[in-house]
Write an enzyme that holds these catalytic residues in place. Structure first.
Site, PDB file in Angstrom:
ATOM      1  N   LYS A   8       0.835  -1.215   0.000  1.00 52.33           N
ATOM      2  CA  LYS A   8       0.000   0.000   0.000  1.00 52.33           C
ATOM      3  C   LYS A   8       0.867   1.263   0.000  1.00 52.33           C
ATOM      4  O   LYS A   8       0.658   2.166  -0.799  1.00 52.33           O
ATOM      5  CB  LYS A   8      -0.923   0.037   1.241  1.00 52.33           C
TER       6      LYS A   8
ATOM      7  N   ARG B  40     -10.131   1.059   8.199  1.00 50.31           N
ATOM      8  CA  ARG B  40      -9.647  -0.279   8.484  1.00 50.31           C
ATOM      9  C   ARG B  40     -10.707  -1.148   9.128  1.00 50.31           C
ATOM     10  O   ARG B  40     -10.463  -2.301   9.445  1.00 50.31           O
ATOM     11  CB  ARG B  40      -8.472  -0.176   9.433  1.00 50.31           C
TER      12      ARG B  40
ATOM     13  N   ARG C  87      11.746  -5.495   4.953  1.00 50.72           N
ATOM     14  CA  ARG C  87      11.455  -4.071   4.738  1.00 50.72           C
ATOM     15  C   ARG C  87      12.316  -3.157   5.606  1.00 50.72           C
ATOM     16  O   ARG C  87      12.543  -3.409   6.777  1.00 50.72           O
ATOM     17  CB  ARG C  87       9.991  -3.794   5.062  1.00 50.72           C
TER      18      ARG C  87
ATOM     19  N   ARG D  26      10.775  -1.022  11.333  1.00 51.34           N
ATOM     20  CA  ARG D  26       9.647  -0.740  12.221  1.00 51.34           C
ATOM     21  C   ARG D  26       9.587  -1.720  13.380  1.00 51.34           C
ATOM     22  O   ARG D  26       9.748  -2.922  13.185  1.00 51.34           O
ATOM     23  CB  ARG D  26       8.328  -0.812  11.420  1.00 51.34           C
TER      24      ARG D  26
ATOM     25  N   ARG E 147      -1.074  -8.794  13.261  1.00 52.52           N
ATOM     26  CA  ARG E 147      -1.558  -7.805  12.278  1.00 52.52           C
ATOM     27  C   ARG E 147      -2.303  -8.504  11.146  1.00 52.52           C
ATOM     28  O   ARG E 147      -3.309  -7.995  10.643  1.00 52.52           O
ATOM     29  CB  ARG E 147      -0.384  -6.989  11.734  1.00 52.52           C
TER      30      ARG E 147
END
Ligand code: AP5
Ligand code: MG
Ligand code: ZN
Length: 213
Positions: free
Chosen positions: A13, A87, A126, A160, A171
């Site tokens: 996203k 969400r 990431r 993160r 998540r």
């Protein structure tokens, strides 16, 4: 044009919103980025949101709605790309009411589909530029010069805290349980287009642009 990107954690996203933002003169509005900024600035919202984010749970609706709708108001007539918001169905209802009052609306809801196995690999690799926020991946998107951000030249990168395996699992569960029902909410408004998010980054962008046309 105003669009919503829906997709599980790691589906791309943020990556895609940044590309679309540059190419189509739209503004990316990432609720996750706004919350992370609030946490690092230590604002009241940030202090309240922190523990939810660390656990991979949704932050309470009232906190998120407030920061996102503030940003939408500031945009005037410029088109936006919502990344990570809404969400759950309640957030979508509040957003619809808010836009309605301002004679604005959502044109398209683009759902980026990626299998859970691939998401875990994406998230594990990431990292982000500490200075400008440009996103990278150990395997799929490295800077042109090793260790130097393509966008701003910074040599500092961050990962993160919620990208650890336990939090990622939660998540994903939260996405399947709370966020997926949103797709039906927008199907009823005939706004949904589903995109195969397992293709290379440029191919996903092309598919999104076709769905926006
Ligand atoms: P948020 O920041 O929104 O995180 P998320 O939804 O978990 O999504 P991610 O940012 O992890 O993934 P992404 O889809 O942006 O993927 P990316 O482009 O980075 O939310 C974080 C937390 O904030 C939530 O858990 C919650 O606590 C809170 N929150 C946020 N919004 C909320 C809301 N509305 N209500 C309540 N709470 C809220 O890509 C991932 C990696 O893969 C990158 O390294 C990238 O380079 C790579 N990559 C991308 N696309 C491809 C591709 N096509 N091929 C190969 N690699 C790719
Ligand atoms: Mg993101
Ligand atoms: Zn940078």
């Amino acid at each position: 044009m105003n669009i919503i990107l829906i997709g599980p954690p790691g589906s791309g996203k943020g990556t895609q919103a940044k590309i679309l933002e540059e190419r189509h003169d739209m503004k990316q509005l990432s609720s996750g980025d706004m919350l992370r900024a609030a946490v690092s600035e230590g604002t009241e919202i940030g202090q309240k949101a922190k523990s939810f984010m660390e656990a991979g749970e949704l932050v309470p609706d009232d906190l998120v709605v407030e920061i996102v709708t503030d940003q939408i108001e500031k945009l005037g007539d410029k088109g936006f790309i919502l990344d990570g918001f809404p969400r759950n169905v309640h957030q979508a209802e509040v957003l619809d009411q808010m836009l309605d009052k301002r004679d604005r609306n959502i044109d398209r809801v683009l759902v980026v589909e990626v299998s859970d196995d691939m998401l875990v690999e994406r998230i594990a690799g990431r990292y982000t530029c500490a200075n400008c926020g440009e996103g990278y991946h150990d395997k799929f998107k490295q800077p042109e010069t090793d260790g130097v951000c393509d966008k701003c030249g910074s040599t500092e990168f961050i990962r993160r805290p919620d990208d650890n395996p336990d939090t990622v699992r939660n998540r994903l569960d939260v996405y399947h349980e709370q966020t997926k029902p949103l797709i039906d909410y927008y199907r009823k408004q005939d706004k949904v287009r589903v995109i195969d998010g397992e293709q290379p980054i440029e191919e996903v962008t092309k598919a999104l642009e076709q769905a926006m046309a």
